[in-house]
Motif scaffolding. Structure first.
Motif, PDB file in Angstrom:
ATOM      1  N   GLY A   2     -31.461 -12.409 -12.412  1.00  0.00           N
ATOM      2  CA  GLY A   2     -32.895 -12.302 -12.569  1.00  0.00           C
ATOM      3  C   GLY A   2     -33.878 -13.438 -12.668  1.00  0.00           C
ATOM      4  O   GLY A   2     -35.049 -13.408 -12.897  1.00  0.00           O
ATOM      5  N   ASN A   3     -33.333 -14.598 -11.941  1.00  0.00           N
ATOM      6  CA  ASN A   3     -34.180 -15.749 -12.097  1.00  0.00           C
ATOM      7  C   ASN A   3     -35.139 -15.484 -10.718  1.00  0.00           C
ATOM      8  O   ASN A   3     -34.761 -14.751  -9.777  1.00  0.00           O
ATOM      9  CB  ASN A   3     -33.423 -17.061 -11.564  1.00  0.00           C
ATOM     10  N   ALA A   4     -36.462 -15.829 -10.653  1.00  0.00           N
ATOM     11  CA  ALA A   4     -37.294 -15.925  -9.691  1.00  0.00           C
ATOM     12  C   ALA A   4     -37.081 -17.103  -8.609  1.00  0.00           C
ATOM     13  O   ALA A   4     -37.163 -18.083  -9.115  1.00  0.00           O
ATOM     14  CB  ALA A   4     -38.559 -15.751 -10.082  1.00  0.00           C
ATOM     15  N   TRP A   5     -37.151 -16.694  -7.409  1.00  0.00           N
ATOM     16  CA  TRP A   5     -36.863 -17.790  -6.219  1.00  0.00           C
ATOM     17  C   TRP A   5     -38.003 -17.350  -5.173  1.00  0.00           C
ATOM     18  O   TRP A   5     -38.304 -16.278  -4.743  1.00  0.00           O
ATOM     19  CB  TRP A   5     -35.758 -17.686  -5.645  1.00  0.00           C
ATOM     20  N   SER A   6     -38.870 -18.326  -4.652  1.00  0.00           N
ATOM     21  CA  SER A   6     -39.686 -18.200  -3.633  1.00  0.00           C
ATOM     22  C   SER A   6     -39.204 -19.087  -2.479  1.00  0.00           C
ATOM     23  O   SER A   6     -38.894 -20.384  -2.892  1.00  0.00           O
ATOM     24  CB  SER A   6     -41.054 -18.358  -4.063  1.00  0.00           C
ATOM     25  N   PHE A   7     -39.384 -18.715  -1.270  1.00  0.00           N
ATOM     26  CA  PHE A   7     -38.758 -19.567  -0.228  1.00  0.00           C
ATOM     27  C   PHE A   7     -39.896 -19.538   0.789  1.00  0.00           C
ATOM     28  O   PHE A   7     -40.535 -18.648   1.333  1.00  0.00           O
ATOM     29  CB  PHE A   7     -37.565 -19.056   0.593  1.00  0.00           C
ATOM     30  N   GLY A   8     -40.462 -20.663   1.181  1.00  0.00           N
ATOM     31  CA  GLY A   8     -41.424 -20.882   2.307  1.00  0.00           C
ATOM     32  C   GLY A   8     -41.697 -22.108   2.849  1.00  0.00           C
ATOM     33  O   GLY A   8     -40.915 -22.905   2.595  1.00  0.00           O
ATOM     34  N   THR A   9     -42.746 -22.087   3.752  1.00  0.00           N
ATOM     35  CA  THR A   9     -42.985 -23.298   4.659  1.00  0.00           C
ATOM     36  C   THR A   9     -43.882 -24.217   3.829  1.00  0.00           C
ATOM     37  O   THR A   9     -43.975 -25.386   4.301  1.00  0.00           O
ATOM     38  CB  THR A   9     -43.653 -22.884   5.841  1.00  0.00           C
ATOM     39  N   TYR A  10     -44.639 -24.027   2.765  1.00  0.00           N
ATOM     40  CA  TYR A  10     -45.558 -24.600   2.040  1.00  0.00           C
ATOM     41  C   TYR A  10     -44.904 -25.961   1.591  1.00  0.00           C
ATOM     42  O   TYR A  10     -44.073 -25.611   0.502  1.00  0.00           O
ATOM     43  CB  TYR A  10     -46.329 -23.998   1.128  1.00  0.00           C
ATOM     44  N   PRO A  11     -45.000 -27.010   1.955  1.00  0.00           N
ATOM     45  CA  PRO A  11     -44.214 -28.355   1.404  1.00  0.00           C
ATOM     46  C   PRO A  11     -45.081 -28.907   0.170  1.00  0.00           C
ATOM     47  O   PRO A  11     -44.570 -30.085  -0.469  1.00  0.00           O
ATOM     48  CB  PRO A  11     -44.263 -29.170   2.641  1.00  0.00           C
ATOM     49  N   GLY A  12     -46.166 -28.496  -0.381  1.00  0.00           N
ATOM     50  CA  GLY A  12     -46.601 -28.876  -1.334  1.00  0.00           C
ATOM     51  C   GLY A  12     -47.760 -29.849  -0.716  1.00  0.00           C
ATOM     52  O   GLY A  12     -47.881 -30.133   0.527  1.00  0.00           O
ATOM     53  N   GLU A  13     -48.747 -30.426  -1.629  1.00  0.00           N
ATOM     54  CA  GLU A  13     -49.779 -31.601  -1.283  1.00  0.00           C
ATOM     55  C   GLU A  13     -49.024 -33.033  -1.104  1.00  0.00           C
ATOM     56  O   GLU A  13     -48.167 -33.125  -1.772  1.00  0.00           O
ATOM     57  CB  GLU A  13     -50.822 -31.523  -1.816  1.00  0.00           C
ATOM     58  N   PRO A  14     -49.618 -33.703  -0.051  1.00  0.00           N
ATOM     59  CA  PRO A  14     -49.303 -35.112   0.167  1.00  0.00           C
ATOM     60  C   PRO A  14     -49.346 -36.090  -1.383  1.00  0.00           C
ATOM     61  O   PRO A  14     -50.201 -35.594  -2.108  1.00  0.00           O
ATOM     62  CB  PRO A  14     -49.790 -35.787   1.225  1.00  0.00           C
ATOM     63  N   ARG A  15     -48.538 -36.954  -1.501  1.00  0.00           N
ATOM     64  CA  ARG A  15     -48.506 -37.740  -2.811  1.00  0.00           C
ATOM     65  C   ARG A  15     -49.639 -38.474  -2.449  1.00  0.00           C
ATOM     66  O   ARG A  15     -50.051 -38.790  -1.438  1.00  0.00           O
ATOM     67  CB  ARG A  15     -47.515 -38.527  -2.950  1.00  0.00           C
ATOM     68  N   ALA A  16     -50.492 -39.210  -3.738  1.00  0.00           N
ATOM     69  CA  ALA A  16     -51.602 -39.894  -3.718  1.00  0.00           C
ATOM     70  C   ALA A  16     -51.375 -41.212  -3.016  1.00  0.00           C
ATOM     71  O   ALA A  16     -49.845 -41.823  -3.044  1.00  0.00           O
ATOM     72  CB  ALA A  16     -51.877 -40.244  -5.185  1.00  0.00           C
ATOM     73  N   GLY A  17     -51.840 -41.632  -2.256  1.00  0.00           N
ATOM     74  CA  GLY A  17     -51.597 -42.966  -1.381  1.00  0.00           C
ATOM     75  C   GLY A  17     -50.622 -42.793  -0.422  1.00  0.00           C
ATOM     76  O   GLY A  17     -50.208 -43.629   0.271  1.00  0.00           O
TER      77      GLY A  17
ATOM     78  N   MET B  52     -42.397 -31.367   7.383  1.00  0.00           N
ATOM     79  CA  MET B  52     -41.454 -31.854   6.438  1.00  0.00           C
ATOM     80  C   MET B  52     -41.114 -33.389   6.616  1.00  0.00           C
ATOM     81  O   MET B  52     -41.143 -33.965   7.825  1.00  0.00           O
ATOM     82  CB  MET B  52     -40.013 -30.989   6.625  1.00  0.00           C
ATOM     83  N   SER B  53     -40.687 -33.904   5.814  1.00  0.00           N
ATOM     84  CA  SER B  53     -40.091 -35.331   5.858  1.00  0.00           C
ATOM     85  C   SER B  53     -38.993 -35.631   6.480  1.00  0.00           C
ATOM     86  O   SER B  53     -38.230 -34.910   6.802  1.00  0.00           O
ATOM     87  CB  SER B  53     -39.901 -35.811   4.160  1.00  0.00           C
ATOM     88  N   ASP B  54     -38.883 -36.782   7.013  1.00  0.00           N
ATOM     89  CA  ASP B  54     -37.746 -37.152   7.923  1.00  0.00           C
ATOM     90  C   ASP B  54     -36.690 -37.480   6.574  1.00  0.00           C
ATOM     91  O   ASP B  54     -36.614 -38.532   5.914  1.00  0.00           O
ATOM     92  CB  ASP B  54     -38.091 -38.648   8.493  1.00  0.00           C
ATOM     93  N   PRO B  55     -35.427 -36.949   6.900  1.00  0.00           N
ATOM     94  CA  PRO B  55     -34.451 -36.860   5.700  1.00  0.00           C
ATOM     95  C   PRO B  55     -33.737 -38.250   5.661  1.00  0.00           C
ATOM     96  O   PRO B  55     -33.513 -38.741   4.615  1.00  0.00           O
ATOM     97  CB  PRO B  55     -33.298 -36.167   6.282  1.00  0.00           C
ATOM     98  N   ALA B  56     -34.014 -39.224   6.772  1.00  0.00           N
ATOM     99  CA  ALA B  56     -33.442 -40.519   6.835  1.00  0.00           C
ATOM    100  C   ALA B  56     -34.529 -41.418   5.729  1.00  0.00           C
ATOM    101  O   ALA B  56     -34.141 -42.407   5.466  1.00  0.00           O
ATOM    102  CB  ALA B  56     -33.382 -41.314   8.150  1.00  0.00           C
ATOM    103  N   SER B  57     -35.647 -41.133   5.526  1.00  0.00           N
ATOM    104  CA  SER B  57     -36.549 -41.912   4.925  1.00  0.00           C
ATOM    105  C   SER B  57     -36.805 -41.457   3.503  1.00  0.00           C
ATOM    106  O   SER B  57     -37.700 -42.047   2.830  1.00  0.00           O
ATOM    107  CB  SER B  57     -38.080 -42.000   5.798  1.00  0.00           C
ATOM    108  N   THR B  58     -36.498 -40.201   3.431  1.00  0.00           N
ATOM    109  CA  THR B  58     -36.864 -39.565   1.967  1.00  0.00           C
ATOM    110  C   THR B  58     -35.817 -40.064   1.124  1.00  0.00           C
ATOM    111  O   THR B  58     -34.510 -39.807   1.280  1.00  0.00           O
ATOM    112  CB  THR B  58     -36.871 -37.808   2.345  1.00  0.00           C
TER     113      THR B  58
END
Length: 138
Positions: free
Chosen positions: A122-137, A1-7
């Motif tokens: 009825g809204n769908a929610w998923s919770f997980g550890t997958y943070p997505g792929e890193p941003r380009a660059g 996960m990202s550092d909250p201070a720098s996000t």
């Protein structure tokens, strides 16, 4: 996960509507969100901001016939968390309907874990550890 201070703070906010926004606030707080701002009265919510402690959040309010209004139950969310097992426990305790049992999907890596639920509207929610792929660059 990202550092909250720098996000940077969120600049994209998922938004949805609820028939019973007070019950939605109670449900989301029970599973771990924080009610940062709620504007309205005991019957109607003009605007609610609920933050996820690990970053990001959602905004919603009572059903309206203008603006960002969408039918209740039509939204879907993926929430990144370091401890989906704890969220799952809170969701079960809050009476959530679990729609996908806890699992380790291939894309989440060997230690990845996630599950899905349906909120009271009825809204769908998923919770997980997958943070997505890193941003380009990045």
């Amino acid at each position: 996960m990202s550092d909250p201070a720098s996000t940077p703070p969120p600049t994209v906010w998922p938004a949805f509507n609820a028939r019973d926004p007070r019950a939605m606030i109670d449900f989301l707080v029970a599973i771990g969100f924080e009610a940062t701002a709620v504007y309205g009265d005991e019957h109607e919510v003009a605007h609610a901001q609920l933050d996820w402690p690990e970053g990001g959040g959602v905004m919603f309010g009572s059903v309206k016939d203008h603006g960002l209004s969408r039918p209740p139950g039509a939204a879907g969310f993926y929430v990144v968390t370091a401890d989906p097992r704890a969220v799952h426990g809170r969701a079960v305790a809050a009476g959530a309907r679990i729609t996908r049992a806890p699992e380790n999907p291939d894309y989440a890596g060997p230690d990845g874990w996630e599950f899905s639920l349906e909120d009271p509207e009825g809204n769908a929610w998923s919770f997980g550890t997958y943070p997505g792929e890193p941003r380009a660059g990045g």
